[in-house]
Scaffold this motif. Sequence first.
Motif, short mmCIF file in Angstrom:
data_model
loop_
_atom_site.label_atom_id
_atom_site.label_comp_id
_atom_site.label_asym_id
_atom_site.label_seq_id
_atom_site.Cartn_x
_atom_site.Cartn_y
_atom_site.Cartn_z
N ALA A 127 0.85 -1.19 0.00
CA ALA A 127 0.00 0.00 0.00
C ALA A 127 0.88 1.24 0.00
N LEU A 128 0.46 2.25 -0.73
CA LEU A 128 1.14 3.55 -0.73
C LEU A 128 0.19 4.60 -0.18
N LEU A 129 0.64 5.34 0.81
CA LEU A 129 -0.15 6.39 1.44
C LEU A 129 0.65 7.68 1.46
N PRO A 130 -0.03 8.84 1.45
CA PRO A 130 0.70 10.10 1.63
C PRO A 130 1.48 10.08 2.94
N GLY A 154 -1.34 13.86 -1.69
CA GLY A 154 -2.35 13.62 -0.66
C GLY A 154 -3.74 13.43 -1.20
N ASP A 155 -3.87 13.23 -2.51
CA ASP A 155 -5.20 13.13 -3.13
C ASP A 155 -5.78 11.72 -3.04
N ALA A 156 -4.93 10.70 -2.88
CA ALA A 156 -5.44 9.33 -2.90
C ALA A 156 -4.40 8.37 -2.32
N ILE A 157 -4.84 7.13 -2.14
CA ILE A 157 -3.93 6.04 -1.76
C ILE A 157 -3.98 5.01 -2.88
N GLY A 166 7.32 11.22 -1.55
CA GLY A 166 6.24 11.88 -0.84
C GLY A 166 5.18 10.92 -0.35
N TYR A 167 5.52 9.66 -0.28
CA TYR A 167 4.56 8.64 0.16
C TYR A 167 5.27 7.66 1.08
N VAL A 168 4.48 6.88 1.82
CA VAL A 168 5.03 5.82 2.65
C VAL A 168 4.56 4.47 2.09
#
Length: 290
Positions: free
Chosen positions: A166-169, A231-234, A249-251
């Motif tokens: 998974a990639l998240l902001p 930060g618009d989506a995962i 810019g993501y984790v």
Amino acid sequence: MTLTQLEIFSLVAELRGFTLAAHRLGISQSAVSHAIKSLEQELGVELLRRHQSQVELSDIGEHLLLRARAMLGLANTLRQEAADARGMKRGTLRIGSFGPTSSIKLLPEILRHYRQAHPGIEVHIDEGPDRQVIQWLEERRIDLGFVVLPQERFDTFALIEDQMVALLPRDHPLGKRSALSLKALCDDPFVLTEAGSSELVSRLFNAARLQPNIRYRCSQLLSTLDTVSRGDAITVVAESSLPDTPEPGYVKIALTPRVQRQVGLAVLDQRQASPAALAFIELATHLHSR
């Protein structure tokens, strides 16, 4: 009927135009038109319907195109086997590739060794989404393709295995978790990458009877990463497809339960594959069995 006529027919069908096919082949448009007309007269059917500047296949044309490509593939194999007897000094290899995993992580190293071993083989690479590569294989537009395994309709050869993540902001509330379930990813806006493993991602959610909140669809992974970084989506992607960025810019967070992905090469029928294709497969599997 000649192989040249079949090659022209196949190219006109692929490019949907006589002029484009003529430019690609380096011949006049009238020569292309004459070849198609002669082929239609010999077969007694209309293969192509003309619509101003574009053409489309007739129903029988679509069926016979598959036969024509099969014949062209066998003719190429014949040439390759003859070239193989001479040390495989000439030939053509058409490869289908999807996403960064195959196009950036796998292909460069394999091609470098392949060119050293077989400098006379001309390699053509077509890039598209994973489902597009499958279609190209079925339509015999390519000799082999990189695919996500398993693919039971083809002869396949495993190369690498990685995992879906998974990639998240970076500032997402779930960003500190060590692992995330698919269910935890269903509330936020979701961006789906059409290239790469989009089919696998869709199957994962469907198998779990879950529906991600898809708000964005991107044709390229870089656009997907940018959407997440803003930060618009995962999203969910294959780990090996991610670029080596110092401070993204993501984790990246593992899924629970873990979801493995296997990537390999596929051919429609190994028994009919050309020596150039078989040599590529042998080299690729050797490099990635280390």
